[in-house]
Design an enzyme around this catalytic site. Structure first.
Site, mmCIF file in Angstrom:
data_model
loop_
_atom_site.group_PDB
_atom_site.id
_atom_site.type_symbol
_atom_site.label_atom_id
_atom_site.label_comp_id
_atom_site.label_asym_id
_atom_site.label_seq_id
_atom_site.Cartn_x
_atom_site.Cartn_y
_atom_site.Cartn_z
ATOM 1 N N ARG A 50 0.845 -1.208 0.000
ATOM 2 C CA ARG A 50 0.000 0.000 0.000
ATOM 3 C C ARG A 50 0.875 1.252 0.000
ATOM 4 N NH1 ARG A 50 -5.856 -1.286 1.807
ATOM 5 N NH2 ARG A 50 -6.114 -1.973 -0.324
ATOM 6 N N GLN A 57 -0.816 2.593 -5.959
ATOM 7 C CA GLN A 57 -2.258 2.879 -5.998
ATOM 8 C C GLN A 57 -2.903 2.590 -7.351
ATOM 9 O OE1 GLN A 57 -2.528 6.759 -4.279
ATOM 10 N NE2 GLN A 57 -3.670 6.009 -2.526
ATOM 11 N N ASP A 92 -3.737 -1.154 -7.754
ATOM 12 C CA ASP A 92 -4.370 -1.827 -6.618
ATOM 13 C C ASP A 92 -5.787 -2.297 -6.966
ATOM 14 O OD1 ASP A 92 -5.490 -2.571 -4.200
ATOM 15 O OD2 ASP A 92 -4.378 -1.071 -3.069
ATOM 16 N N SER A 133 -8.553 -1.923 -4.238
ATOM 17 C CA SER A 133 -9.174 -0.596 -4.145
ATOM 18 C C SER A 133 -10.191 -0.398 -5.255
ATOM 19 C CB SER A 133 -8.125 0.502 -4.269
ATOM 20 O OG SER A 133 -7.371 0.551 -3.123
ATOM 21 N N TYR A 189 -3.634 -0.981 7.079
ATOM 22 C CA TYR A 189 -4.734 -1.905 7.348
ATOM 23 C C TYR A 189 -5.092 -1.909 8.832
ATOM 24 C CZ TYR A 189 -3.957 -4.083 2.778
ATOM 25 O OH TYR A 189 -3.835 -4.323 1.440
HETATM 26 P P1 NAD Z 1 -10.052 -3.112 4.096
HETATM 27 O O1 NAD Z 1 -10.860 -3.586 2.933
HETATM 28 O O2 NAD Z 1 -8.873 -3.908 4.507
HETATM 29 O O3 NAD Z 1 -11.009 -2.978 5.377
HETATM 30 C C1 NAD Z 1 -12.159 -2.188 5.309
HETATM 31 C C2 NAD Z 1 -12.224 -1.242 6.477
HETATM 32 O O4 NAD Z 1 -12.667 -1.960 7.631
HETATM 33 C C3 NAD Z 1 -10.904 -0.580 6.886
HETATM 34 O O5 NAD Z 1 -11.079 0.818 6.892
HETATM 35 C C4 NAD Z 1 -10.643 -1.118 8.293
HETATM 36 O O6 NAD Z 1 -9.983 -0.181 9.115
HETATM 37 C C5 NAD Z 1 -12.047 -1.396 8.762
HETATM 38 N N1 NAD Z 1 -12.137 -2.322 9.910
HETATM 39 C C6 NAD Z 1 -11.424 -3.440 10.172
HETATM 40 N N2 NAD Z 1 -11.819 -3.986 11.343
HETATM 41 C C7 NAD Z 1 -12.828 -3.200 11.820
HETATM 42 C C8 NAD Z 1 -13.647 -3.259 12.977
HETATM 43 N N3 NAD Z 1 -13.508 -4.203 13.903
HETATM 44 N N4 NAD Z 1 -14.570 -2.288 13.136
HETATM 45 C C9 NAD Z 1 -14.715 -1.294 12.221
HETATM 46 N N5 NAD Z 1 -13.970 -1.199 11.120
HETATM 47 C C10 NAD Z 1 -13.039 -2.132 10.915
HETATM 48 O O7 NAD Z 1 -9.611 -1.595 3.921
HETATM 49 P P2 NAD Z 1 -9.264 -0.770 2.613
HETATM 50 O O8 NAD Z 1 -10.475 -0.309 1.931
HETATM 51 O O9 NAD Z 1 -8.365 -1.595 1.805
HETATM 52 O O10 NAD Z 1 -8.519 0.510 3.194
HETATM 53 C C11 NAD Z 1 -7.679 0.514 4.346
HETATM 54 C C12 NAD Z 1 -6.765 1.744 4.293
HETATM 55 O O11 NAD Z 1 -5.775 1.609 3.291
HETATM 56 C C13 NAD Z 1 -7.487 3.046 3.952
HETATM 57 O O12 NAD Z 1 -6.882 4.082 4.683
HETATM 58 C C14 NAD Z 1 -7.199 3.257 2.507
HETATM 59 O O13 NAD Z 1 -7.284 4.610 2.081
HETATM 60 C C15 NAD Z 1 -5.777 2.757 2.443
HETATM 61 N N6 NAD Z 1 -5.388 2.345 1.083
HETATM 62 C C16 NAD Z 1 -4.157 2.721 0.646
HETATM 63 C C17 NAD Z 1 -3.736 2.332 -0.618
HETATM 64 C C18 NAD Z 1 -2.398 2.752 -1.135
HETATM 65 O O14 NAD Z 1 -1.800 3.622 -0.554
HETATM 66 N N7 NAD Z 1 -1.907 2.144 -2.201
HETATM 67 C C19 NAD Z 1 -4.572 1.546 -1.414
HETATM 68 C C20 NAD Z 1 -5.815 1.167 -0.901
HETATM 69 C C21 NAD Z 1 -6.210 1.570 0.363
#
Ligand code: NAD
Length: 375
Positions: free
Chosen positions: A120, A125, A128, A131, A226
Site C-alpha cells: 500500500r 495505488q 491496486d 481498491s 490496514y
Molecule cells: P479493508 O478492505 O482492509 O477494510 C475495510 C475497512 O474496515 C478498513 O477501513 C478497516 O480499518 C475497517 N475495519 C477493520 N476492522 C474493523 C472493525 N472491527 N470495526 C470497524 N472497522 C473495521 O480496507 P481498505 O479499503 O483496503 O482501506 C484501508 C486503508 O488503506 C485506507 O486508509 C485506505 O485509504 C488505504 N489504502 C491505501 C492504498 C495505497 O496507498 N496504495 C490503497 C488502498 C487503500
C-alpha cells in the site's frame, strides 16, 4: 512477446483486459495479444472489438500454450497452471486465504503475481485491484440496499405527506465503505459510519456522515494502513455501540475486514432481531465470515423481516466498469514489467514486483503470503 487474456467462465462476468487496453499494449510494442473467444462477452465487450484493436481470438488452450504472460481475474485450474511453467500469470488470486492455489503455483514452475497483495504505497495505488473493486462494490452495495428497502432513501415533502430519509450505517470506512457513504449521501440518506482506524474519522466527516466512535481501538503503523485484530474488551464495547445505531438503521453496509483474517463480527443475531422489519444488511465481508453473525456468503437470509445479503463479489455484478478498472490496474503493472521494446524485464529490486509475487522458481516472494502459507 505474447500476452494472453483468459475468460473467467460463467462464475464471473468480468474480464482481465478490455479492448481499449489492447492499444496500450501494442503501443508498448508487445508483438502479439491473444484473447480467449468470448472472454469479454458477459462484460459487454464483444470479440470483434478486441480484433478491431489488433488482438487475435483463439481458444483457451492456445492462449495458455502460446502466451508468455497470461492475464486472468480468478485462479485457474491446477492443470492449466502446470502448463505455464517458465511463464508469467497475473491476476487477483486471494493468496492470503487461498493457500491451495499458492501451493499449486509453487509446484507449477510458473511465476505468479497477485495484485490483491500489492504493497500500500502511493506508487502502487494505480495497480491496486482491491481498491478499484472495493470502489465498485461500495457503490453497488448501496444500490442493492435501495432496491431491497421498502422505503425511500431521500426525504420527500409531498401533498401526500412527508417521507423521512432512510438511516444508513456503514461499518468499516476503507475504500468500499467511503464509496458506500458517498453513494448513500447522494441518494439523500442520513449516514453514520464506524471504523477502528482514527484516520477514517476525518474522511467520514468530510463526506458529510457522522462518525460512530468507540474509544480505545488498537492501531499498528506497521500494518501498512490496514486494521488489526482488536482486544476482546474493545470488541464487546464496539458491539454494544453498533447495536444502538443498528437498531435505528434502515440499511447497514458491512465492509469491515482485516486482510487474511476472519472478518470481525460487529452485528450479533440479537442485534438483527432488534432491527426494524424491512431493514436491509449488505455484508461485503461475507466471504471471510461476514460482519453479521447470521450472514451466509452468496445468499440472502431473512430474520424477522430483516434481509441480510451476503455478497463479497459485487464488483462482478458491474462487469463493464469493473473490467475497465481491473484492466487499467493490470496495464499499469505491466508497464513496470515490460520495457519500451516490448520485452520482459523483471526487476527483483522493485518492491511492487516482489510484493505481488506469490510464486517464482518455487519461492514465495511476498512476505505476508509467505508467513501465512509456510507458517
Ligand atoms: P479493508 O478492505 O482492509 O477494510 C475495510 C475497512 O474496515 C478498513 O477501513 C478497516 O480499518 C475497517 N475495519 C477493520 N476492522 C474493523 C472493525 N472491527 N470495526 C470497524 N472497522 C473495521 O480496507 P481498505 O479499503 O483496503 O482501506 C484501508 C486503508 O488503506 C485506507 O486508509 C485506505 O485509504 C488505504 N489504502 C491505501 C492504498 C495505497 O496507498 N496504495 C490503497 C488502498 C487503500
Amino acid at each position: 512477446m505474447t500476452v494472453g487474456i483468459l475468460g473467467e467462465g460463467s462464475a464471473d462476468k468480468r474480464v482481465a483486459l478490455t479492448p481499449d487496453h489492447i492499444a496500450l499494449l501494442t503501443s508498448r510494442k508487445v508483438e502479439k495479444i491473444l484473447v480467449e473467444k468470448n472472454a469479454g462477452i458477459h462484460a459487454s465487450y464483444p470479440d470483434q472489438d478486441y480484433v478491431n484493436k489488433g488482438a487475435k481470438l483463439t481458444d483457451r488452450d492456445d492462449v495458455i500454450k502460446e502466451s508468455d504472460v497470461v492475464l486472468a481475474i480468478n485462479p485457474i485450474s491446477h492443470s492449466e497452471l502446470n502448463r505455464l511453467k517458465g511463464k508469467i500469470l497475473i491476476g487477483g488470486f486471494n493468496p492470503l486465504i487461498n493457500h491451495v492455489f499458492v501451493k499449486e503455483a509453487l509446484q507449477s514452475g510458473a511465476s505468479v503475481f497477485s495484485l490483491d497483495v500489492i504493497p500500500r504505497t502511493s506508487r502502487a495505488q494505480a495497480m491496486d485491484i482491491l481498491s478499484s473493486m472495493a470502489t465498485v462494490a461500495g457503490y453497488k452495495a448501496v444500490l442493492l440496499a435501495a432496491t431491497h428497502l421498502p422505503r425511500f432513501f431521500p426525504m420527500f415533502m409531498t401533498a401526500a405527506g412527508t417521507i423521512t430519509p432512510s438511516k444508513v450505517v456503514v461499518l468499516g470506512a476503507g475504500v468500499a465503505g467511503l464509496q458506500a457513504i458517498s453513494t448513500a449521501k447522494r441518494l439523500g440518506a442520513v449516514v453514520e459510519a464506524s471504523d477502528v482506524r482514527l484516520a477514517a474519522k476525518e474522511e467520514v466527516l468530510s463526506l458529510g456522515a457522522k462518525f460512530i466512535e468507540v474509544e480505545g481501538a488498537t492501531e499498528d503503523k506497521s500494518a501498512g494502513g490496514y486494521a488489526v485484530e482488536q482486544s476482546e474488551d474493545f470488541k464487546k464495547r464496539q458491539q454494544e455501540k453498533v447495536q444502538e445505531h443498528a437498531a435505528k438503521a434502515d440499511v447497514i453496509i458491512c465492509t469491515a475486514q482485516i486482510p487474511g483474517r476472519k472478518a470481525p463480527i460487529l452485528i450479533s443475531k440479537e442485534t438483527v432481531e432488534k432491527m426494524k422489519p424491512g431493514s436491509v444488511i449488505i455484508d461485503l465481508a461475507a466471504s471471510t465470515g461476514g460482519n453479521c453473525e447470521v450472514t451466509q456468503n452468496g445468499t440472502t437470509v431473512n430474520v424477522n423481516g430483516v434481509s441480510i445479503i451476503g455478497d463479497s463479489n459485487l464488483a462482478a455484478t458491474m462487469p463493464y466498469d469493473a473490467s475497465k478498472m481491473f484492466g487499467k490496474n493490470i496495464i499499469n503493472f505491466l508497464k513496470i514489467m515490460i520495457d519500451n521494446e516490448g520485452k520482459l524485464n523483471l526487476n527483483w529490486e522493485d518492491d511492487l514486483i516482489t510484493g505481488t509475487c506469490i510464486a517464482h522458481e518455487g519461492e514465495i516472494k511476498n512476505e505476508r503470503v509467505k508467513k501465512v502459507v509456510e507458517g
